[in-house]
Design a protein around this motif. Structure first.
Motif, PDB file in Angstrom:
ATOM      1  N   ASN B 112       0.959  -1.257   0.280  1.00  0.00           N
ATOM      2  CA  ASN B 112       0.044   0.095  -0.264  1.00  0.00           C
ATOM      3  C   ASN B 112       1.062   1.247  -0.078  1.00  0.00           C
ATOM      4  OD1 ASN B 112      -1.989   1.985   0.436  1.00  0.00           O
ATOM      5  ND2 ASN B 112      -2.865   1.142   2.167  1.00  0.00           N
ATOM      6  N   PRO B 113       1.240   1.729  -1.170  1.00  0.00           N
ATOM      7  CA  PRO B 113       2.225   2.750  -1.444  1.00  0.00           C
ATOM      8  C   PRO B 113       1.629   4.233  -0.691  1.00  0.00           C
ATOM      9  CG  PRO B 113       1.288   2.191  -3.408  1.00  0.00           C
ATOM     10  CD  PRO B 113       0.573   1.422  -2.475  1.00  0.00           C
ATOM     11  N   GLU B 114       0.325   4.205  -0.483  1.00  0.00           N
ATOM     12  CA  GLU B 114      -0.217   5.518  -0.080  1.00  0.00           C
ATOM     13  C   GLU B 114      -0.315   5.707   1.421  1.00  0.00           C
ATOM     14  OE1 GLU B 114      -3.521   6.869  -2.280  1.00  0.00           O
ATOM     15  OE2 GLU B 114      -2.419   7.108  -4.236  1.00  0.00           O
ATOM     16  N   GLN B 115      -0.082   4.601   2.044  1.00  0.00           N
ATOM     17  CA  GLN B 115      -0.235   4.531   3.503  1.00  0.00           C
ATOM     18  C   GLN B 115       0.697   5.566   4.226  1.00  0.00           C
ATOM     19  OE1 GLN B 115       0.156   0.665   5.506  1.00  0.00           O
ATOM     20  NE2 GLN B 115      -1.801   1.177   6.481  1.00  0.00           N
ATOM     21  N   VAL B 116       0.053   6.109   5.471  1.00  0.00           N
ATOM     22  CA  VAL B 116       0.831   7.053   6.060  1.00  0.00           C
ATOM     23  C   VAL B 116       1.380   6.498   7.229  1.00  0.00           C
ATOM     24  CG1 VAL B 116      -0.372   9.144   5.188  1.00  0.00           C
ATOM     25  CG2 VAL B 116      -1.449   8.103   7.248  1.00  0.00           C
ATOM     26  N   LEU B 117       2.257   7.154   8.019  1.00  0.00           N
ATOM     27  CA  LEU B 117       2.829   6.465   9.223  1.00  0.00           C
ATOM     28  C   LEU B 117       1.683   6.294  10.271  1.00  0.00           C
ATOM     29  CD1 LEU B 117       5.881   6.069   9.364  1.00  0.00           C
ATOM     30  CD2 LEU B 117       5.936   8.278  10.879  1.00  0.00           C
ATOM     31  N   LEU B 118       0.795   7.065  10.531  1.00  0.00           N
ATOM     32  CA  LEU B 118      -0.413   6.837  11.508  1.00  0.00           C
ATOM     33  C   LEU B 118      -1.228   5.465  11.229  1.00  0.00           C
ATOM     34  CD1 LEU B 118      -2.011   8.621  13.558  1.00  0.00           C
ATOM     35  CD2 LEU B 118      -3.578   9.082  11.636  1.00  0.00           C
ATOM     36  N   ASN B 119      -1.421   5.241   9.897  1.00  0.00           N
ATOM     37  CA  ASN B 119      -2.075   3.956   9.720  1.00  0.00           C
ATOM     38  C   ASN B 119      -1.222   2.819   9.663  1.00  0.00           C
ATOM     39  OD1 ASN B 119      -4.517   4.825  10.030  1.00  0.00           O
ATOM     40  ND2 ASN B 119      -4.430   5.753   8.094  1.00  0.00           N
ATOM     41  N   ALA B 120       0.167   2.921   9.257  1.00  0.00           N
ATOM     42  CA  ALA B 120       1.220   1.819   9.335  1.00  0.00           C
ATOM     43  C   ALA B 120       1.431   1.267  10.638  1.00  0.00           C
ATOM     44  CB  ALA B 120       2.455   2.201   8.581  1.00  0.00           C
ATOM     45  N   VAL B 123      -0.704   1.394  16.541  1.00  0.00           N
ATOM     46  CA  VAL B 123      -0.345   1.175  18.118  1.00  0.00           C
ATOM     47  C   VAL B 123       0.657   1.974  18.385  1.00  0.00           C
ATOM     48  CG1 VAL B 123       0.015  -0.250  20.059  1.00  0.00           C
ATOM     49  CG2 VAL B 123      -1.157  -1.187  18.068  1.00  0.00           C
ATOM     50  N   LEU B 124       1.705   2.133  17.771  1.00  0.00           N
ATOM     51  CA  LEU B 124       2.857   3.154  18.166  1.00  0.00           C
ATOM     52  C   LEU B 124       2.390   4.548  18.062  1.00  0.00           C
ATOM     53  CD1 LEU B 124       5.815   2.412  18.641  1.00  0.00           C
ATOM     54  CD2 LEU B 124       6.370   3.191  16.455  1.00  0.00           C
ATOM     55  N   SER B 125       1.335   4.704  16.853  1.00  0.00           N
ATOM     56  CA  SER B 125       1.135   6.224  16.972  1.00  0.00           C
ATOM     57  C   SER B 125       0.357   6.625  18.051  1.00  0.00           C
ATOM     58  CB  SER B 125       0.082   6.334  15.658  1.00  0.00           C
ATOM     59  OG  SER B 125       0.882   6.135  14.656  1.00  0.00           O
ATOM     60  N   ILE B 126      -0.535   5.600  18.734  1.00  0.00           N
ATOM     61  CA  ILE B 126      -1.528   6.129  19.742  1.00  0.00           C
ATOM     62  C   ILE B 126      -0.422   6.228  20.909  1.00  0.00           C
ATOM     63  CG2 ILE B 126      -3.116   5.139  21.462  1.00  0.00           C
ATOM     64  CD1 ILE B 126      -4.245   3.701  18.752  1.00  0.00           C
ATOM     65  N   LEU B 127       0.555   5.412  20.900  1.00  0.00           N
ATOM     66  CA  LEU B 127       1.467   5.646  22.271  1.00  0.00           C
ATOM     67  C   LEU B 127       2.207   6.846  22.275  1.00  0.00           C
ATOM     68  CD1 LEU B 127       2.318   3.368  24.531  1.00  0.00           C
ATOM     69  CD2 LEU B 127       4.272   3.088  23.095  1.00  0.00           C
ATOM     70  N   VAL B 128       2.606   7.139  21.058  1.00  0.00           N
ATOM     71  CA  VAL B 128       3.418   8.368  21.029  1.00  0.00           C
ATOM     72  C   VAL B 128       2.520   9.652  21.237  1.00  0.00           C
ATOM     73  CG1 VAL B 128       4.510  10.001  19.337  1.00  0.00           C
ATOM     74  CG2 VAL B 128       4.952   7.599  19.499  1.00  0.00           C
ATOM     75  N   ALA B 129       1.173   9.548  20.657  1.00  0.00           N
ATOM     76  CA  ALA B 129       0.243  10.599  20.952  1.00  0.00           C
ATOM     77  C   ALA B 129       0.129  10.874  22.431  1.00  0.00           C
ATOM     78  CB  ALA B 129      -0.909  10.249  20.230  1.00  0.00           C
ATOM     79  N   ARG B 183     -13.173  24.386  15.865  1.00  0.00           N
ATOM     80  CA  ARG B 183     -13.087  23.306  16.547  1.00  0.00           C
ATOM     81  C   ARG B 183     -12.212  22.463  15.519  1.00  0.00           C
ATOM     82  NH1 ARG B 183     -18.747  24.765  17.437  1.00  0.00           N
ATOM     83  NH2 ARG B 183     -18.695  24.547  15.160  1.00  0.00           N
ATOM     84  N   ARG B 184     -11.511  21.546  15.912  1.00  0.00           N
ATOM     85  CA  ARG B 184     -10.628  20.737  15.293  1.00  0.00           C
ATOM     86  C   ARG B 184     -11.121  19.487  15.527  1.00  0.00           C
ATOM     87  NH1 ARG B 184      -5.959  23.087  13.632  1.00  0.00           N
ATOM     88  NH2 ARG B 184      -6.093  25.088  14.102  1.00  0.00           N
ATOM     89  N   THR B 185     -10.968  18.505  14.763  1.00  0.00           N
ATOM     90  CA  THR B 185     -11.412  17.055  14.829  1.00  0.00           C
ATOM     91  C   THR B 185     -10.249  16.107  14.984  1.00  0.00           C
ATOM     92  OG1 THR B 185     -12.920  15.429  14.268  1.00  0.00           O
ATOM     93  CG2 THR B 185     -11.755  16.523  12.364  1.00  0.00           C
ATOM     94  N   TYR B 186      -9.909  15.067  16.036  1.00  0.00           N
ATOM     95  CA  TYR B 186      -9.189  14.108  16.118  1.00  0.00           C
ATOM     96  C   TYR B 186      -9.027  13.184  14.867  1.00  0.00           C
ATOM     97  CZ  TYR B 186      -6.365  14.485  20.399  1.00  0.00           C
ATOM     98  OH  TYR B 186      -5.702  14.534  21.286  1.00  0.00           O
ATOM     99  N   LEU B 187      -7.621  13.079  14.417  1.00  0.00           N
ATOM    100  CA  LEU B 187      -7.832  12.135  13.417  1.00  0.00           C
ATOM    101  C   LEU B 187      -7.208  10.645  13.875  1.00  0.00           C
ATOM    102  CD1 LEU B 187      -7.695  12.440  10.206  1.00  0.00           C
ATOM    103  CD2 LEU B 187      -5.246  12.755  10.550  1.00  0.00           C
ATOM    104  N   ASN B 188      -8.187   9.799  14.228  1.00  0.00           N
ATOM    105  CA  ASN B 188      -7.789   8.857  14.742  1.00  0.00           C
ATOM    106  C   ASN B 188      -7.181   7.780  13.876  1.00  0.00           C
ATOM    107  OD1 ASN B 188      -8.727   9.810  16.848  1.00  0.00           O
ATOM    108  ND2 ASN B 188     -10.448   8.091  17.258  1.00  0.00           N
ATOM    109  N   PRO B 189      -6.226   6.974  14.235  1.00  0.00           N
ATOM    110  CA  PRO B 189      -5.775   5.684  13.081  1.00  0.00           C
ATOM    111  C   PRO B 189      -7.243   5.023  12.821  1.00  0.00           C
ATOM    112  CG  PRO B 189      -4.566   5.825  15.186  1.00  0.00           C
ATOM    113  CD  PRO B 189      -5.671   6.557  15.492  1.00  0.00           C
TER     114      PRO B 189
END
Lengths: 403, 367, 521
Positions: B112-120, B123-129, B183-189
């Motif tokens: 999936n060449p269009e994937q971003v770090l957030l979805n790749a 779990v790590l993203s959530i941890l970092v956040a 208002r901003r909206t959270y961009l969840n994985p």
């Protein structure tokens, strides 16, 4: 002490003398409310008051920004006989108390000719008598409470349609076009939301529909699933929501959790806007909302582009009232141009004539025809309805509603 | 004055009859409404009741986390940290920016060449956040104490409260000026998409338990357990308890009181930061005002449980969350009045237990 | 600053603090606003913006070279410290400039995340030249400003001639004040009377002169004085922390509204009977609320009353009571006062009405405070057990305080509703309670002049700050914190607690802390 009182008396006398001494044009003397006087080098001011800070800041920001686009356009085209317009936006926090304070401040400004506001109904009402005495015409893009135009005010006008008009269209559409027979109502506890919900209820019931639930939510809270679950238990076919986008977004995201899957969320003009689709994504698909904004026109596209370059975000992202604000500013500026005259180096705008000119406006704007009736309702065209459909990329988008 | 003297019971104990009558009236009303709603009217089916309970637990967990922050600070400084909600708001913004950043960086994989770090690496993203959110809130808490409260250590007790209100106004407006009024909206994985969840069939209907909700609830329980261990088992926890008991004696025993107070603010900031990111992940919306209502509610919860008492804050938060979602349904009244119910219960709790549900640890003189 | 630090360390510390503040101010574009104010234009020029940077540097230099914390203030130390502050501050400011500048030059609009940083603002920060020169210029200007500040501090501010001049002028003022003729006038028999009449006359005349806006603002200040007087009785004198004061304000306003407005009840009493009713209803609510809860102490009482305030507000706006309260739409066309059929409803008239109300209120509060009742309240505040033991019925006095405080709020609410001819749920939010509590504490607990001063600060300053537009409340929040740190006992504290403290500390050196804890409980 003595000296101070003497000084005071002298100052008062001097002001009085100055007022008598200066040469006033005939048109200003004959005008019972006098003139706005703009000396060379000053700007013609248009006031705007609303929540610029605090919880509702986005409405104030957005409406002032929409008006600024209009003012910049007019100034770029030469302004009024070489005089530039300027928007003075003051914060009221949305409260009636500060609305009256700001109004008292505005009426002391000789160069201010009209008010694009106030934004909320409560503060507009508190400010109306003050502007009435001073002869400042108002035009609110967003104050929707029906009684505002029924109190005999000559200065108050609005571009927003009243709750009554919008609710009638909405109820008809729910009953006839969508075939809903069991409706639930939710509002946000504001005068605006409650007014809409009540009117929809009355209209819907008079058409033979049944209202199965009526609830209110508290703005600023972020979890309405309990309220929605209670509504779901009553088994409605559609939920009408009166209020602003923020709460509608939260609700749409919690729709499934509350057990409302398959039930239509039907919003009002405060709900409509790109914000809703941006922030609900696929969860918002199937929702419907009313809006002042007619389907795309070239002028609207031009405005959207101007707004984006000037403020760095899409028109409608902050609130649904930015297009009305643009039309409001244009209406007020047109009225000022129609009655202003230059005498020497000074620009004069007779106040009574200005009030009459705003009431007698006839202008074709982004939101359709702006023609005021005798009470100050200036939105001559009815609402348009939009629905949310999938944009094919995981998100959603508004399109004009078709049966 | 004289007539008042006749009207008002002259002794403190005589006000007991006021409380007794009140208690009986409330109890009668409660029983009547409950019987009416649950047995006679049967307004809601079991699936709806389950939905109410789920909502209450999720929101209660977040209230509890924030409430602990109030209670920790109160236990040590005897002051209401009015700016605590704003500390949470800053953490929430930090988490938001982490998600935005991760969604900006592409992570080209083979399939999936269009994937971003957030979805790749969800779990790590959530941890970092969460880590960044906690870090920002901890720093905010630390500097808040250092700048706005420490110079007032010796001042009368209401003075830091006003300073806290000033700090709260400042932080709200600072966030508005930095990040704007929108208002901003959270961009969840995609793992934690809002609107998705476990479906549990209850009484023929599928009840959806959102993944974000399960995640928030589990995480808040874990954090609370961690905090409990910290306070009970570690040296820092012991010194915190000592400072709460008696600052002077603690100082004499060689505890650096200022350092302990700083660390308390850091811990309460960490919890608030976690609650802030959770709030964003679960509810989605975020602006400069996001801390106000949860802050208010959590403060109420902390007092209901007995302010200064950590298990009390947890209990209070959970109770408040559940009261808010179940209360109006049980009494069969408008959901608009849920805060009225919550506050009424709070008042009743305090009338009958003047130092909260679990708040016996604090002596009267201290309050 | 207990620890001894070197000049370099102090400079670095100051520089870091200032740098962080500068970064914040730049991100919110406050520096640009300042440049506009200085340049008196809508657009900053590189010159005005550079001047602002230098000004902050100068300020940093002043701070870094102050005597406190410096080992000694010879030229070497002063210059080291201020130069260090300037350099580190400049570098800290340069870091975000570099990051944001390069993003900006890439053509990205930063306003998606940082709303104030528009491309125009960014161009100002970059002085319209490239990234690297702009960073250099920023650091150099800032450091130069700081060094200049340090040099100024050492060279001019601490010079001997300045100190002598200061002492001289102070001496002159003092001797002029103590001159026999001045003293004669001040201490004269009629001068006090004359002064009071003059002040009253001034108060009476001012509303005619200063225009409707200031009448409105000062009217609000006056209403808050009334509220503050009531709150002062509850918090300042009897020592009960009440956070739901707005409930009584709301009850006063709604009693006035419901009894005098044509909708929804249509009772339409006049202003004066409705005013009386408002006061009575508010006071009665105070008593009824006080009966079950006044045995709670400190923060528990605070949260219970806070809850009560919220309950009242939610009930007012709720759907189920809309038939009675008008719901979120509020009440309109509320009666305005009339005397002998003569309506008075202009801003000047209302200002006068409020002035009379404030004068009467201050008089009542003054008489109460220095009566037996007032002393009883103070004893309840000091120590309930002891005051009960000395025969003060603490429970009754607390209820009396709550009732009287509520009555003041009732008057305030009633006049408020009548002045606006409108009241709705948004007028009665928690912030009102908090503002009133703030004004009592900012002014100085238990002090009547403090209440008046506090009202001006809390309700006047935000109006004065209107020129700062969006930064208004930001600055207000900072002021509130600074005010508390600089004067924790309030702007105009009462003299009594101070005397007590001195008296006690003679016998018990530890008592200082203990008494300060209890006073506020």
């Amino acid at each position: 002490m003595k000296k101070l009182s003497v000084l005071l008396v002298i100052v008062m006398l001097a002001t009085a003398l100055a007022a008598c001494g200066s040469k006033v044009p005939e048109a200003c003397e004959s005008d019972p409310l006098g003139c706005a006087v703009i000396e060379k080098g000053e700007t013609v001011k248009i006031g705007m008051a609303g929540p610029m800070l605090g919880d509702y800041a986005m409405f104030g920001k957005d409406i002032s920004q929409g008006a600024m686009v209009a003012i910049d356009e007019v100034n770029a085209a030469g302004g009024l006989e070489g005089f530039n317009f300027e928007l003075i936006a003051e914060d009221t926090g949305g409260s009636p108390e500060q609305g009256a304070a700001v109004a008292s401040k505005f009426v002391t400004d000789e160069t201010m000719v009209a008010i694009a506001g106030h934004i909320f109904s409560g503060e507009s009402e508190a400010a109306m008598p003050i502007y009435e005495d001073a002869g400042f015409p108002m035009m609110s893009p967003s104050a929707t409470n029906p009684p505002l135009t029924q109190m005999g005010s000559t200065v108050f006008n609005r571009l927003a349609f009243t709750d009554a008009v919008q609710a009638k269209f909405a109820a008809e559409m729910l009953k006839n076009d969508l075939g809903v027979s069991k409706l639930a109502l939710v509002h946000d506890g504001s005068a605006y939301g409650q007014g809409l919900a009540d009117e929809v209820q009355a209209n819907f019931e008079s058409m033979g529909g049944e209202v199965v639930a009526y609830e209110a939510v508290t703005p600023g809270e972020a979890d309405y699933s309990a309220t929605l679950a209670a509504i779901a238990a009553a088994g409605p076919e559609a939920v009408y929501y009166g209020g602003y986008a923020a709460e509608a977004i939260v609700m749409a995201n919690q729709w499934a959790q509350a057990g409302l899957t398959g039930v239509t969320l039907f919003g009002c003009d405060g709900t409509f806007g790109v914000e809703f689709t941006q922030k609900t994504g696929a969860n918002g698909i199937g929702s419907i909302a009313a809006s002042l904004v007619p389907p795309d026109s070239d002028e609207k596209t031009a405005f959207d582009t101007a707004y984006q370059t000037k403020f760095g975000l899409a028109a409608g992202e902050l609130s649904a009232f930015t297009w009305s604000a643009y039309d409001t500013a244009y209406t007020l500026m047109n009225a000022a141009m129609s009655v202003a005259f230059v005498d020497g180096d000074t620009l004069y705008i007779p106040r009574s004539a200005m009030v009459a000119a705003v009431r007698g406006t006839n202008y074709n704007g982004l939101t359709g025809a702006v023609v005021c009736d005798a009470t100050g309702e200036c939105n001559a065209s009815g609402p348009s309805f939009y629905e949310v459909v999938s944009d094919g990329a995981g998100g959603s988008t508004w399109i004009p509603f078709t049966k | 004055m004289e007539t008042l003297k006749k009207l008002v019971p002259s002794d403190l104990n005589a006000s007991k009859w006021v409380r007794m009558i009140l208690g009986i009236l409330v109890l009668a009303l409660l029983v009547w409404r409950l019987v009416d709603v649950i047995l006679i009217q049967r307004l809601y089916g079991p699936d709806t009741w389950a939905r109410f309970a789920i909502t209450g637990l999720i929101i209660g967990g977040m209230y509890a986390l924030i409430a602990i922050g109030y209670t920790l600070v109160y236990g040590i400084l005897l002051m209401i940290n009015f700016a605590h909600g704003e500390v949470m708001m800053l953490g929430s913004f930090a988490g938001y920016f982490v998600f935005e950043l991760l969604a900006f960086i592409p992570s080209p994989g083979p399939e999936n060449p269009e994937q971003v770090l957030l979805n790749a690496f969800p779990v790590l993203s959530i941890l970092v956040a969460f880590l960044v959110g906690m870090l920002v809130s901890a720093l905010a808490g630390y500097f808040l104490e250092k700048i706005a409260y420490r110079p007032l250590r010796k001042a009368p007790r209401l003075v830091p409260l006003i300073s806290a209100i000033g700090a709260s106004i400042f932080l709200q407006n600072a966030a508005m000026l930095l990040f704007g009024p929108q208002r901003r909206t959270y961009l969840n994985p995609t793992l934690l998409d809002r609107g998705l969840g476990l479906e549990i069939p209850i009484a023929g209907n599928n009840v959806l338990v959102p993944y974000t909700g399960i995640f928030s609830f589990v995480l808040s329980i874990l954090l609370m357990l961690g905090l409990y261990l910290l306070v009970q088992k570690t040296k820092l926890g012991r010194s915190m308890r000592a400072v709460a008991e008696d600052k002077g004696a603690a100082a004499l025993m060689g505890i650096n009181v200022d350092a302990v107070i700083s660390r308390t603010f850091i811990i309460s900031g960490i919890l608030a930061g976690a609650a802030g990111v959770m709030w964003g992940v679960h509810n989605g919306l975020l602006n400069h005002y996001v801390g106000y209502i949860p802050g208010m509610k959590a403060f109420t919860a902390a007092v209901m449980g007995g302010i200064g008492n950590i298990p009390g804050a947890m209990l209070g938060g959970m109770t408040l969350g559940i009261l808010e979602s179940l209360g109006p349904a049980m009494l069969g009244i408008d959901f608009q009045l849920k805060d009225v119910i919550a506050f009424t219960i709070l008042i009743l709790v305090l009338i009958f237990r003047p130092s909260g549900l679990l708040g016996e640890r604090l002596s009267e003189e201290k309050v | 600053m207990k620890k001894n630090v070197t000049a370099l360390q102090k400079g670095l510390n100051t520089g870091i603090t200032l740098g962080v503040v500068m970064v914040f101010l730049s991100l919110t574009a406050f520096t640009v606003v300042l440049a506009n104010i200085i340049g008196d234009s809508y657009r900053p020029t590189p010159v005005t913006y550079g001047f602002v940077i230098a000004l902050f540097g100068f300020f940093g230099g002043l701070m870094a070279s102050s005597k406190r914390g410096l080992p000694n203030d010879d030229w070497k130390n002063v210059l080291t410290s201020s130069a260090a502050a300037g350099l580190i501050g400049g570098v800290i400011l340069a870091v975000p400039l570099a990051v944001l500048g390069s993003i900006h030059l890439n053509g990205t609009d930063l306003r998606n995340y940082l709303v104030m940083v528009s491309p125009d603002v960014m161009e100002t920060y970059l002085f319209g030249i490239g990234l690297l020169p702009a960073i250099l210029i920023t650091v150099i200007i800032f450091a130069a400003g700081a060094i200049l500040g340090g040099a100024f501090n050492k060279g001019a501010a601490r010079a001997e001639w300045r100190a002598r001049w200061m002492a001289n002028s102070q001496e002159k003022i003092r001797s002029a004040w103590q001159a026999p003729r001045v003293q004669q006038v001040v201490a004269g028999r009629y001068s006090k009377l004359f002064f009071m009449v003059g002040a009253l006359l001034l108060l009476f005349l001012m509303p005619f002169v200063w225009g409707s806006y200031w009448n409105y603002v000062m009217g609000t200040v006056g209403l808050y004085i009334l509220l503050g007087l009531g709150m002062n009785i509850i918090v300042g004198l009897s020592g009960q922390l009440v956070l739901g004061y707005v409930a009584f304000f709301a009850i006063g306003a709604y009693a006035m509204g419901l009894l005098s407005s044509p909708e929804p009840l249509g009772i339409q009493l006049g202003f004066w009977p409705a005013l009386l009713a408002s006061i009575l209803v508010a006071a009665l609510t105070g008593i009824l609320l006080g009966l079950p809860i006044l045995n709670l102490r400190g923060d528990y009482l605070a949260i219970v009353t806070l809850g009560f305030g919220e309950i009242i507000r939610i009930l007012i706006k709720s759907d189920s009571l809309t038939w009675f309260t008008g719901g979120p739409k509020g009440l309109r066309a509320i009666a305005q006062p009339a005397i002998f059929g003569l309506k008075f409803n202009s801003d000047v008239n209302f200002m006068h009405l409020i002035l009379v109300g404030v004068l009467v209120g201050v008089f009542i509060a003054y008489r109460l405070q220095y009566s037996r009742t007032g002393r009883a309240w103070l004893s309840v505040q000091g120590d309930q057990t002891v005051s009960r033991a000395t025969g003060v019925n603490t429970y009754q006095y607390k209820i009396l305080a709550l009732a009287l405080g509520a009555a003041f709020a009732g008057i305030g609410g009633a006049i408020f509703a009548s002045r606006n001819q409108f009241t709705g749920p948004e007028d009665h939010v928690l912030m009102v309670s908090i503002n009133v509590l703030c004004l009592v504490i900012v002014g100085g607990m238990g002090s009547l002049p403090g209440v008046i001063l506090g009202s001006f600060v809390l309700k006047g300053i935000p109006e004065l700050l209107r020129d700062l537009t969006d930064y208004r409340l930001l600055v207000f929040g900072v002021l509130l914190v600074v005010m508390m740190i600089v004067r924790p006992e309030g702007l105009w504290p009462t003299r009594r607690p101070k005397l007590e403290k001195q008296h006690l500390s003679k016998y018990d050196p530890d008592n200082d802390e203990a008494s300060s804890e209890e006073v506020s409980a």
